[in-house]
Design an enzyme around this catalytic site. Structure first.
Site, mmCIF file in Angstrom:
data_model
loop_
_atom_site.group_PDB
_atom_site.id
_atom_site.type_symbol
_atom_site.label_atom_id
_atom_site.label_comp_id
_atom_site.label_asym_id
_atom_site.label_seq_id
_atom_site.Cartn_x
_atom_site.Cartn_y
_atom_site.Cartn_z
ATOM 1 N N GLU A 72 0.808 -1.221 0.000
ATOM 2 C CA GLU A 72 0.000 0.000 0.000
ATOM 3 C C GLU A 72 0.845 1.277 0.000
ATOM 4 O O GLU A 72 0.535 2.220 -0.715
ATOM 5 C CB GLU A 72 -0.951 0.012 1.205
ATOM 6 C CG GLU A 72 -2.014 -1.074 1.109
ATOM 7 C CD GLU A 72 -3.034 -1.002 2.229
ATOM 8 O OE1 GLU A 72 -3.597 0.076 2.473
ATOM 9 O OE2 GLU A 72 -3.265 -2.041 2.883
ATOM 10 N N HIS A 104 5.994 -26.179 4.571
ATOM 11 C CA HIS A 104 5.326 -27.360 4.031
ATOM 12 C C HIS A 104 4.812 -27.117 2.614
ATOM 13 O O HIS A 104 4.168 -27.983 2.039
ATOM 14 C CB HIS A 104 4.159 -27.764 4.939
ATOM 15 C CG HIS A 104 4.614 -28.188 6.296
ATOM 16 N ND1 HIS A 104 4.977 -29.483 6.598
ATOM 17 C CD2 HIS A 104 4.824 -27.474 7.425
ATOM 18 C CE1 HIS A 104 5.358 -29.551 7.870
ATOM 19 N NE2 HIS A 104 5.280 -28.335 8.388
ATOM 20 N N LYS A 106 -13.113 0.055 -4.237
ATOM 21 C CA LYS A 106 -14.156 0.324 -3.233
ATOM 22 C C LYS A 106 -15.309 1.102 -3.860
ATOM 23 O O LYS A 106 -16.476 0.784 -3.641
ATOM 24 C CB LYS A 106 -13.575 1.137 -2.076
ATOM 25 C CG LYS A 106 -12.823 0.298 -1.057
ATOM 26 C CD LYS A 106 -12.451 1.172 0.134
ATOM 27 C CE LYS A 106 -11.819 0.378 1.242
ATOM 28 N NZ LYS A 106 -11.419 1.178 2.386
HETATM 29 O O1 PA5 Z 1 -4.952 0.644 5.025
HETATM 30 C C1 PA5 Z 1 -5.835 0.829 4.219
HETATM 31 O O2 PA5 Z 1 -6.069 1.942 3.730
HETATM 32 C C2 PA5 Z 1 -6.746 -0.320 3.806
HETATM 33 O O3 PA5 Z 1 -6.109 -1.551 3.989
HETATM 34 C C3 PA5 Z 1 -8.037 -0.231 4.622
HETATM 35 O O4 PA5 Z 1 -7.778 -0.502 5.969
HETATM 36 C C4 PA5 Z 1 -9.091 -1.207 4.071
HETATM 37 O O5 PA5 Z 1 -9.404 -0.869 2.745
HETATM 38 C C5 PA5 Z 1 -10.367 -1.179 4.899
HETATM 39 O O6 PA5 Z 1 -10.801 0.123 5.113
HETATM 40 P P1 PA5 Z 1 -11.213 0.558 6.591
HETATM 41 O O7 PA5 Z 1 -10.000 0.288 7.420
HETATM 42 O O8 PA5 Z 1 -11.550 1.986 6.524
HETATM 43 O O9 PA5 Z 1 -12.356 -0.317 6.955
#
Ligand code: PA5
Length: 321
Positions: free
Chosen positions: A209, A225, A317
């Site tokens: 990310e 494994h 999303k």
């Molecule tokens: O870190 C991030 O931005 C994502 O992994 C979010 O955590 C994920 O899309 C879920 O969104 P939220 O944490 O707002 O529920």
């Protein structure tokens, strides 16, 4: 984003203060399920590994919208979504309400907060961060809830872990720099052995990310494994790299095992080791998380990537609604 990493100890402390009256009395539940995605789920994975030998009831983590069949009237559902707008978590929370299961929500805002109104206990954490940068809040609020429910004592560990992390932070930036230098141009796989499989998962997610880098994680001993076999057919001298997260608290048996797996994989790819620091289990997990976070930011910078934005995740999303 670096400020958020530096702010992790403070988040951990502040999260502990955000108590809520659980919808069930102490001793009244026989299981707990945390539903959440991505940055909102990883704190629960860490909690399970940190408290694996202390939790009084099974605690599961669900990344998805459908509650499993075993969720019963004595199961507490905890819906965690930092934004409060994640579809999978909202759907799971709605079906918990529909099924009459006790529910607690942890969020900064959004539709999850709306869903709760006054009827569902809601732990509201401070907003304005990327979800993955709010790990301290999400972990310590869950820990406090677990304590309120009488499932394990957690507050002291959280405070101690926050202190150890605070002490370690200045040294971690240099370690992250060194690792980034070694990993530049590679596609890394991160390995951890319990209680570091959640940490390995966090590292890979942060590299994905923040640094927009393909990275994978593997859990040991399970990976020994299956996944280790894959290394033998990989391109020799290719761009793959492996990082082994090591715990100074690991037993001699685990240490020997980790050494062996590292030796096997190092025949096929460059292997690196990142060793956690700290005296307590949670402290070591947290310092290692922070090292991975800093590494992802260092690699993001070197690769010219913007760590705050995740346009691909957002596009998916938005398309799903
Ligand atoms: O870190 C991030 O931005 C994502 O992994 C979010 O955590 C994920 O899309 C879920 O969104 P939220 O944490 O707002 O529920």
């Amino acid at each position: 984003m670096r400020d958020a990493v530096r702010g992790l100890p403070r988040q951990l402390e502040e999260g502990l203060e955000l108590a809520v009256e659980p919808p069930v009395s102490r001793g009244a539940i026989d299981s707990l399920i945390v539903v959440g995605m991505g940055g909102s789920a990883i704190g629960a994975d860490m909690l399970v590994e940190w408290l694996w030998d202390r939790l009084e009831v099974p605690v599961a983590v669900l990344r998805g919208e459908r509650l499993p069949r075993w969720v019963g009237e004595k199961t507490l559902v905890v819906a965690v979504s930092y934004s409060g707008n994640t579809r999978e978590t909202l759907t799971a929370a709605a079906s918990a309400i529909e099924g009459g299961h006790p529910l607690v929500a942890i969020t900064s805002d959004g539709r999850l907060a709306e869903l709760c109104q006054d009827a569902i206990p809601l732990i509201r954490v401070p907003g304005g961060l990327p979800p993955r940068a709010a790990l301290g809040y999400l972990l310590s609020t869950s820990a406090r809830l677990v304590e309120e429910l009488g499932l394990a004592d957690t507050s002291r560990d959280v405070l101690e872990g926050a202190r150890e992390l605070q002490e370690a932070l200045p040294g971690l930036a240099q370690d992250a720099d060194r690792l980034a230098e070694a990993l530049e141009g590679t596609l890394p796989t991160v390995y951890g052995h319990p209680p570091f499989t959640s940490v390995a998962r966090r590292w890979a997610a942060q590299l994905n990310e923040n640094a927009k880098l393909m990275a994978w994680w593997g859990e040991l001993p399970e990976g020994s494994h299956n996944q280790v076999e894959g290394w033998s057919g990989s391109l020799e001298g290719g761009p793959l790299a492996a990082i082994f997260l090591r715990d100074p608290g690991e037993s001699p048996t685990v240490a020997r095992f980790m050494d062996e797996v590292t030796a096997v994989v190092s025949r096929e790819a460059a292997c690196h080791t990142a060793t956690a620091v700290g005296e307590t289990r949670l402290g070591r997990m947290l310092t290692c998380v922070a090292l991975g976070d800093l590494l992802s930011l260092e690699l993001a910078e070197r690769r010219g990537m913007e760590p705050l934005e995740v346009p691909v995740i957002e596009a998916i999303k938005n398309a799903r609604g």
